[in-house]
Every structure is written in C-alpha cells, then in structure tokens.
Design an enzyme around this catalytic site. Structure first.
Site, mmCIF file in Angstrom:
data_model
loop_
_atom_site.group_PDB
_atom_site.id
_atom_site.type_symbol
_atom_site.label_atom_id
_atom_site.label_comp_id
_atom_site.label_asym_id
_atom_site.label_seq_id
_atom_site.Cartn_x
_atom_site.Cartn_y
_atom_site.Cartn_z
ATOM 1 N N TYR A 185 75.138 33.259 4.347
ATOM 2 C CA TYR A 185 74.453 32.516 3.271
ATOM 3 C C TYR A 185 74.109 30.981 4.133
ATOM 4 O O TYR A 185 74.450 30.814 5.071
ATOM 5 C CB TYR A 185 75.233 32.223 2.031
ATOM 6 C CG TYR A 185 76.243 31.259 2.201
ATOM 7 C CD1 TYR A 185 76.173 29.934 1.955
ATOM 8 C CD2 TYR A 185 77.623 31.828 2.587
ATOM 9 C CE1 TYR A 185 77.449 28.953 2.082
ATOM 10 C CE2 TYR A 185 78.645 30.969 2.772
ATOM 11 C CZ TYR A 185 78.417 29.914 2.390
ATOM 12 O OH TYR A 185 79.593 29.028 2.631
ATOM 13 N N CYS A 186 73.185 30.681 3.338
ATOM 14 C CA CYS A 186 72.677 28.853 3.874
ATOM 15 C C CYS A 186 72.512 28.225 2.728
ATOM 16 O O CYS A 186 73.243 28.463 1.758
ATOM 17 C CB CYS A 186 71.603 29.406 4.940
ATOM 18 S SG CYS A 186 70.053 29.872 4.025
ATOM 19 N N ARG A 187 71.416 27.356 3.006
ATOM 20 C CA ARG A 187 71.133 26.536 1.486
ATOM 21 C C ARG A 187 70.411 27.150 0.449
ATOM 22 O O ARG A 187 70.689 27.097 -0.484
ATOM 23 C CB ARG A 187 70.375 25.389 1.954
ATOM 24 C CG ARG A 187 70.240 24.088 0.894
ATOM 25 C CD ARG A 187 69.734 22.996 1.453
ATOM 26 N NE ARG A 187 68.646 23.217 1.921
ATOM 27 C CZ ARG A 187 67.357 22.939 1.768
ATOM 28 N NH1 ARG A 187 67.145 23.077 0.377
ATOM 29 N NH2 ARG A 187 66.013 23.146 2.364
ATOM 30 N N VAL A 242 73.712 28.734 -1.081
ATOM 31 C CA VAL A 242 75.240 28.759 -1.196
ATOM 32 C C VAL A 242 75.460 28.815 -2.852
ATOM 33 O O VAL A 242 76.597 29.533 -3.236
ATOM 34 C CB VAL A 242 75.607 27.360 -0.894
ATOM 35 C CG1 VAL A 242 75.111 26.317 -1.605
ATOM 36 C CG2 VAL A 242 77.082 27.081 -0.915
#
Length: 123
Positions: A81-83, A109
């Site tokens: 995952y990331c932003r 996130v």
C-alpha cells in the site's frame, strides 16, 4: 473511416481500463495470514505520520527499492500500500517482474486499514 476511428477509440479505452484495473487496489475484505508481509512503499516521513501496524517501510522512490525488496523471498505473500494506491501499483508491478507471484495492491493507507482490519499507528 468513422467506424475505424470509433473502433480505435474503443480499443484504446478498453486498454486503459485494463491497465487501470491492473493497478487498482484489491476490492473487499483482505485476509492477512501469519506470514503475510505488509509493505508500505511511501517515504519514511509519510510512514512516520501513520502506517498499518506491523508494516515494513520500503520506499519506492528511494532508488534502492529493488535492492531492499529483493531481500525478501519471492515466494512470500505481500500486501502493498501507499497513500492512495498509485505507488503501490507501481511497486506490485516491479515485484511481479522480480518473480513475486503472491503480491497484491491494497491501495491507500486508509483503504488498506479498512480492508485488512489493521489499525493505523504512528511512531
């Protein structure tokens, strides 16, 4: 002539949809196994502001992503995952090109926390 443009446009749209689908996060509830590695590909600064509990931080933009992620086994299970889901999609593609076959983009996130049930924590 007009029909060929319409067909070309339709094919282009279909290709774009397929591309986006490949980079989009997994839908629905996500199971996290005991051996699942949760990978946050944001910067260390972003990670410190809040990340999934138990996640490892491997910054996609660091220039050393492939070396760092290469330290993990290719036969492992990975949730990435990331932003918002863009960098995680890129990371998944890189990991798949490195031989990982059980790697999933779980988006941003907030969505990842909701999908996995894992809380967001800060350092």
């Amino acid at each position: 002539m007009r029909r060929s443009r319409t067909l070309a446009l339709t094919a282009a749209i279909a290709g774009l949809v397929a591309l986006l689908a490949g980079c989009s996060p997994s839908a629905g509830s996500v199971e996290v196994g005991a051996d699942t590695v949760i990978v946050d590909v944001r910067t260390p600064e972003e990670f410190a502001q809040g990340h999934l509990e138990g996640a490892v931080n491997v910054d996609l933009q660091s220039g050393a992503f492939e070396d760092e992620i290469g330290e993990y086994p290719v036969d492992g299970e990975y949730l990435v995952y990331c932003r918002i889901g863009n960098r995680s999609g890129q990371a998944v593609a890189i990991m798949e090109s490195m031989g990982c076959d059980d790697v999933h983009n779980i988006g941003g996130v907030e969505d990842s926390s909701s999908a996995t049930g894992i809380p967001i924590v800060t350092d």
